[in-house]
Enzyme design. Structure first.
Site, short mmCIF file in Angstrom:
data_model
loop_
_atom_site.label_atom_id
_atom_site.label_comp_id
_atom_site.label_asym_id
_atom_site.label_seq_id
_atom_site.Cartn_x
_atom_site.Cartn_y
_atom_site.Cartn_z
N ASP A 77 0.81 -1.22 0.00
CA ASP A 77 0.00 0.00 0.00
C ASP A 77 0.84 1.27 0.00
O ASP A 77 2.06 1.23 0.21
CB ASP A 77 -0.98 -0.01 1.20
CG ASP A 77 -0.33 -0.52 2.48
OD1 ASP A 77 0.90 -0.49 2.58
OD2 ASP A 77 -1.08 -0.97 3.36
N ASN A 146 -7.54 -2.61 14.19
CA ASN A 146 -8.93 -2.86 13.77
C ASN A 146 -9.05 -4.09 12.87
O ASN A 146 -10.09 -4.32 12.29
CB ASN A 146 -9.48 -1.63 13.04
CG ASN A 146 -8.71 -1.32 11.76
OD1 ASN A 146 -7.74 -2.01 11.43
ND2 ASN A 146 -9.15 -0.31 11.03
N HIS A 148 -7.24 -4.66 10.11
CA HIS A 148 -6.93 -4.48 8.68
C HIS A 148 -5.64 -5.21 8.29
O HIS A 148 -4.74 -5.40 9.11
CB HIS A 148 -6.90 -3.00 8.27
CG HIS A 148 -5.71 -2.21 8.71
ND1 HIS A 148 -5.77 -0.85 8.96
CD2 HIS A 148 -4.41 -2.53 8.94
CE1 HIS A 148 -4.58 -0.41 9.30
NE2 HIS A 148 -3.74 -1.40 9.29
N GLU A 153 -9.67 -1.98 5.23
CA GLU A 153 -10.31 -1.62 6.49
C GLU A 153 -11.59 -2.45 6.69
O GLU A 153 -12.11 -3.01 5.73
CB GLU A 153 -10.65 -0.12 6.48
CG GLU A 153 -9.45 0.79 6.25
CD GLU A 153 -8.55 0.95 7.48
OE1 GLU A 153 -8.43 0.00 8.27
OE2 GLU A 153 -7.96 2.03 7.63
C1 F6R Z 1 1.56 -1.49 6.09
C2 F6R Z 1 0.23 -2.08 6.19
C3 F6R Z 1 -0.55 -2.09 7.46
C4 F6R Z 1 0.31 -2.36 8.71
C5 F6R Z 1 -0.54 -2.30 9.96
C6 F6R Z 1 0.28 -2.49 11.22
O1 F6R Z 1 2.05 -1.60 4.77
O2 F6R Z 1 -0.25 -2.54 5.20
O3 F6R Z 1 -1.56 -3.07 7.36
O4 F6R Z 1 0.91 -3.62 8.59
O5 F6R Z 1 -1.20 -1.08 10.03
O6 F6R Z 1 1.16 -1.43 11.36
P1 F6R Z 1 2.30 -1.43 12.47
O7 F6R Z 1 3.27 -2.49 12.08
O8 F6R Z 1 2.92 -0.06 12.38
O9 F6R Z 1 1.63 -1.71 13.77
#
Ligand code: F6R
Length: 255
Positions: A77, A146, A148, A153
């Protein structure tokens, strides 16, 4: 190094002592994939969780244990809109944490563009590039509080490919730690869809810290539902979840 392996709802789960051990385990899985197939297609994640894994991959590269010159990468992403030179962009993150240190071929790096005007075209081209590469061999994932994965989301359509996402309030708040203020966090992103992720041959999801404990329990033991996008991974046939002790706090008693 101590590690405990479990299987639950079709998911292989490793509970590692701490963040460093989790990172080492994930790095060794990526290194194994790269060794078995020099031109592996890697799906890459950003965020705090994989930073330790990237550090270890750089070390392994410097010690000539792994080679990136034929590797193809697709990031999950990117914020939208954002320029790649913006320090908070995921393009910048990947340079800082991995790409500047290894011999990956520039033309083999794919990150959704956060700045192209034509979003539909960007998304379609991304899906086509993944398909042309033969889909992802090994996809690395983190998980949001959440539920994701990527920026898919809650209430996502499971069949979606790469698409523009309106970020959840919870995600904007969680990611504001990287920005000067919560107002600076982009409200949108371009993300691979669940369809792209589910077409990956292998998936490794990493999580660390107590803040992820509740959502992991729900993802691993709860129903498969678009309200918790990561729950779809129960239906994939090769998912490994690597947790540290804190992230495993709620699930451990059940395993
Ligand atoms: C990042 C992504 C997100 C993160 C998630 C956890 O490319 O796709 O899904 O993996 O938000 O983020 P952290 O590791 O910062 O807790």
């Amino acid at each position: 190094m101590k590690d405990n392996k479990y299987v639950y709802n079709n998911l292989k789960i490793f509970i590692m002592e701490d963040y460093e051990a989790m990172s080492e385990k994930a790095a060794s899985m990526v290194a194994a994939q790269m060794t078995l197939k020099n031109d592996s297609v890697l799906g890459l994640a950003t965020g705090s969780t994989p930073e330790g894994m990237y550090r270890r991959l750089v070390q392994r590269y410097q010690q000539h244990q792994i080679d990136f010159h034929e590797i193809i990468s697709f990031n999950l992403d990117e914020y939208y809109p954002i320029l790649p030179e913006n320090k908070e962009s995921y393009a910048y993150y990947m340079e800082k944490n991995l790409f500047q240190f290894v011999n990956i071929a520039r033309q083999n790096i794919h990150i959704p563009s956060g700045s192209h005007q034509n979003i539909d075209e960007t998304c379609k081209a991304y899906d086509q590039a993944i398909a042309k590469a033969g889909n992802i061999d090994l996809q690395i994932l983190g998980i949001g509080n959440n539920g994701h994965i990527g920026f898919n989301e809650p209430d996502i359509k499971f069949e979606a490919g790469t698409h523009l996402v309106e970020l959840d309030e919870a995600t904007i708040l969680a990611n504001s730690r990287f920005f000067e203020s919560v107002e600076d966090v982009p409200k949108k992103a371009i993300s691979m869809g669940i369809r792209n992720i589910m077409h990956s041959k292998k998936i490794v999801l990493m999580a660390s810290g107590i803040a992820k404990a509740a959502v992991l329990k729900e993802m691993i033991t709860g129903p498969v539902t678009p309200n918790l996008p990561a729950s779809i991974l129960q239906l994939h046939n090769d998912v490994t979840i690597i947790l540290d002790e804190d992230a495993a706090k709620e699930i451990k008693a059940i395993l």
